[in-house]
Design an enzyme around this catalytic site. Structure first.
Site, PDB file in Angstrom:
ATOM      1  N   HIS A  72     -34.596 -47.165  32.031  1.00 43.23           N
ATOM      2  CA  HIS A  72     -33.535 -46.140  32.068  1.00 43.23           C
ATOM      3  C   HIS A  72     -34.034 -44.919  32.833  1.00 43.23           C
ATOM      4  O   HIS A  72     -35.086 -44.384  32.519  1.00 43.23           O
ATOM      5  CB  HIS A  72     -33.139 -45.720  30.651  1.00 43.23           C
ATOM      6  CG  HIS A  72     -32.317 -46.747  29.932  1.00 43.23           C
ATOM      7  ND1 HIS A  72     -31.106 -46.471  29.365  1.00 43.23           N
ATOM      8  CD2 HIS A  72     -32.535 -48.071  29.723  1.00 43.23           C
ATOM      9  CE1 HIS A  72     -30.609 -47.572  28.820  1.00 43.23           C
ATOM     10  NE2 HIS A  72     -31.462 -48.553  29.015  1.00 43.23           N
ATOM     11  N   TYR A 200     -26.286 -39.286  23.689  1.00 42.88           N
ATOM     12  CA  TYR A 200     -26.502 -38.448  22.504  1.00 42.88           C
ATOM     13  C   TYR A 200     -25.288 -37.528  22.409  1.00 42.88           C
ATOM     14  O   TYR A 200     -25.058 -36.729  23.316  1.00 42.88           O
ATOM     15  CB  TYR A 200     -27.767 -37.596  22.661  1.00 42.88           C
ATOM     16  CG  TYR A 200     -29.067 -38.370  22.638  1.00 42.88           C
ATOM     17  CD1 TYR A 200     -29.554 -39.018  23.773  1.00 42.88           C
ATOM     18  CD2 TYR A 200     -29.843 -38.421  21.479  1.00 42.88           C
ATOM     19  CE1 TYR A 200     -30.758 -39.710  23.752  1.00 42.88           C
ATOM     20  CE2 TYR A 200     -31.055 -39.114  21.445  1.00 42.88           C
ATOM     21  CZ  TYR A 200     -31.498 -39.759  22.580  1.00 42.88           C
ATOM     22  OH  TYR A 200     -32.693 -40.438  22.547  1.00 42.88           O
ATOM     23  N   PRO A 292     -35.915 -39.107  14.472  1.00 45.61           N
ATOM     24  CA  PRO A 292     -35.809 -40.035  15.607  1.00 45.61           C
ATOM     25  C   PRO A 292     -35.083 -39.478  16.842  1.00 45.61           C
ATOM     26  O   PRO A 292     -35.077 -40.125  17.886  1.00 45.61           O
ATOM     27  CB  PRO A 292     -35.030 -41.217  15.021  1.00 45.61           C
ATOM     28  CG  PRO A 292     -34.292 -40.655  13.861  1.00 45.61           C
ATOM     29  CD  PRO A 292     -35.135 -39.553  13.309  1.00 45.61           C
ATOM     30  N   LYS A 296     -39.642 -40.253  19.751  1.00 43.50           N
ATOM     31  CA  LYS A 296     -41.076 -40.068  19.957  1.00 43.50           C
ATOM     32  C   LYS A 296     -41.974 -40.871  19.020  1.00 43.50           C
ATOM     33  O   LYS A 296     -43.177 -40.982  19.269  1.00 43.50           O
ATOM     34  CB  LYS A 296     -41.432 -38.576  19.778  1.00 43.50           C
ATOM     35  CG  LYS A 296     -40.954 -37.685  20.896  1.00 43.50           C
ATOM     36  CD  LYS A 296     -41.868 -37.792  22.104  1.00 43.50           C
ATOM     37  CE  LYS A 296     -41.183 -37.397  23.363  1.00 43.50           C
ATOM     38  NZ  LYS A 296     -40.727 -38.501  24.211  1.00 43.50           N
ATOM     39  N   TYR A 384     -38.866 -35.599  27.042  1.00 43.63           N
ATOM     40  CA  TYR A 384     -38.312 -36.908  26.687  1.00 43.63           C
ATOM     41  C   TYR A 384     -39.160 -38.041  27.260  1.00 43.63           C
ATOM     42  O   TYR A 384     -39.452 -39.021  26.570  1.00 43.63           O
ATOM     43  CB  TYR A 384     -36.856 -37.012  27.186  1.00 43.63           C
ATOM     44  CG  TYR A 384     -36.088 -38.130  26.547  1.00 43.63           C
ATOM     45  CD1 TYR A 384     -35.492 -37.975  25.304  1.00 43.63           C
ATOM     46  CD2 TYR A 384     -35.971 -39.359  27.188  1.00 43.63           C
ATOM     47  CE1 TYR A 384     -34.784 -39.004  24.713  1.00 43.63           C
ATOM     48  CE2 TYR A 384     -35.259 -40.407  26.595  1.00 43.63           C
ATOM     49  CZ  TYR A 384     -34.674 -40.223  25.355  1.00 43.63           C
ATOM     50  OH  TYR A 384     -33.983 -41.258  24.768  1.00 43.63           O
TER      51      TYR A 384
HETATM   52  C1  PHB Z   1     -32.948 -46.683  19.446  1.00 40.63           C
HETATM   53  O1  PHB Z   1     -32.524 -47.362  20.384  1.00 40.63           O
HETATM   54  O2  PHB Z   1     -33.179 -47.195  18.341  1.00 40.63           O
HETATM   55  C2  PHB Z   1     -33.160 -45.224  19.611  1.00 40.63           C
HETATM   56  C3  PHB Z   1     -32.992 -44.659  20.869  1.00 40.63           C
HETATM   57  C4  PHB Z   1     -33.177 -43.291  21.023  1.00 40.63           C
HETATM   58  C5  PHB Z   1     -33.515 -42.497  19.954  1.00 40.63           C
HETATM   59  C6  PHB Z   1     -33.693 -43.060  18.697  1.00 40.63           C
HETATM   60  C7  PHB Z   1     -33.508 -44.435  18.524  1.00 40.63           C
HETATM   61  O3  PHB Z   1     -33.673 -41.160  20.114  1.00 40.63           O
END
Ligand code: PHB
Length: 390
Positions: A72, A200, A292, A296, A384
């Site tokens: 990505h 997000y 989460p 990280k 990130y």
């Molecule tokens: C996930 O795909 O489980 C995932 C992706 C991004 C995050 C947290 C979990 O910030």
């Protein structure tokens, strides 16, 4: 039994450390309380930084990750009906890979077993002894028998509830903690991706995250009460909530699918300082937890392992202890950077109960800023992808 390094916990930290040490001619034994089936099927997050990919590749376990993981180059922030892209690669020259943590675990277990590595599953009653001496040991029960593993070092990779951290006297350790008053409801569902990149989303009903696992399996989350139960959430109710939080943003439309896994996780920030005592060193969740939102968790565990591997190699090959002595200090710099980033992302994106209208506008103003200023977007992007300066 005797080995050089006794490792408690077969998560990403313990398994990767064991394998990297093996490649450097250093012996270890990994003790795990769960079964192999349990560790290989526990659903966790799935974003790998480039540095994490590099270390897994160096360990010789990168082939499936490269073939099946998805690269990505950016992600989207959705708020106030808008969707704006953070161009990770354009801003930092780095990208991330989406590949589930339990797939990393499967690859590492297979590599350890193929190399004849010592892995004990289903151990219980684990306790640490003589960690303040040069010959510590781990006592445990395995297949009904009382066992003792003597070693040069004990590495605690046994998560936040494990025995390792508790073996550092409380008087020598400071715990830093923040518990968030919300959790994430996570689902896995069948169906095509709703978006090519992660989304997000900040919404007045609460946060939502659209992630993926493959072309046919999707991972999604929405902010919930951490004390809620998955039994209260029918599939229809889940989809209604996700649609309400995500679809409104600039033409975005989620694709529903058959839900086959549901879970609720609490959100916590935690750091144990110090991360070492005598011949005991902590790595991964045993020493620190991040919410989460910043993706990280596993990356920090792998970063600890990188520092520890170098320090242990310096000890055995060059007879140097300086890198071991400074392990905690070195690791904590990166950890605190990630703690701040995860806290920042979490605070900016979630619905905070009791927040005043003024505070809500500050969240929006911050999102406007990180998605319109190149400087601010770069702060977001370099954290990130995991290359922020510490
Ligand atoms: C996930 O795909 O489980 C995932 C992706 C991004 C995050 C947290 C979990 O910030």
């Amino acid at each position: 039994m005797r080995t050089q390094i006794g490792i408690i916990g077969a998560g990403p930290a313990g398994l990767l450390l064991s394998h990297l040490l093996h490649l450097r001619g250093i012996d270890s034994v990994v003790l795990e309380s769960r079964t192999r089936e349990q560790i290989e099927s526990t659903i966790r997050a799935g974003v790998l930084e480039q540095g994490t990919m590099d270390l897994l590749t160096e360990a010789g376990v990168g082939a499936r990750m490269k073939a099946e993981g998805a690269l990505h180059h950016g992600f989207e922030l959705a708020f106030e009906g808008k969707r704006r892209r953070i161009d990770l690669t354009g801003l930092t020259g780095h990208s991330i890979t989406v590949y589930a943590q339990h797939e990393v675990i499967k690859d590492l277990v297979a590599a350890r077993i193929a190399a004849g590595g010592a892995l004990r599953f289903g151990v219980s009653e684990t306790s640490l002894h003589d960690i303040e001496t040069d010959s510590p040991s781990i006592r445990y029960r395995h297949e009904g028998e009382a066992c003792e593993l003597q070693c040069d070092f004990v590495i605690g990779c046994d998560g936040s509830q494990g025995v390792s951290r508790a073996s550092i006297p409380q008087a020598l350790r400071k715990d830093f903690e923040r518990v968030y008053p919300f959790g994430w409801f996570g689902i896995l569902c069948e169906g095509p991706p709703s978006s090519e990149e992660l989304i997000y989303a900040r919404h007045e009903r609460g946060f939502a995250l659209i992630s993926t696992r493959s072309r046919n399996v999707q991972r999604m989350y929405f902010q919930c009460d951490p004390k809620d139960s998955v039994d209260h959430w029918s599939d229809d109710r889940i989809w209604a909530e996700l649609h309400a939080r995500v679809d409104s943003h600039d033409g975005q439309k989620l694709v529903d699918g058959k839900i086959f896994q549901k879970n609720i996780v609490g959100m916590r920030s935690f750091v144990s300082a110090t991360m070492q005592h005598g011949r005991l060193f902590l790595a991964g969740d045993a020493a620190h937890i991040v919410p989460p939102t910043g993706a990280k968790g596993m990356n920090l565990a792998v970063a600890d392992v990188r520092v520890l591997t170098r320090a242990l190699k310096a000890f055995y090959v060059e007879n140097r202890t300086d890198l071991l002595d400074s392990y905690s200090e070195t690791a904590l710099k990166r950890i605190w950077r990630a703690e701040h980033f995860s806290y920042w992302m979490t605070s900016m994106m979630h619905r905070i109960e009791g927040a005043s209208p003024f505070e809500q506008q500050l969240q929006v103003a911050e999102l406007e800023y990180v998605t319109t200023s190149r400087a601010a977007a770069t702060v977001m992007a370099e954290n990130y992808v995991g290359v922020a300066a510490v």
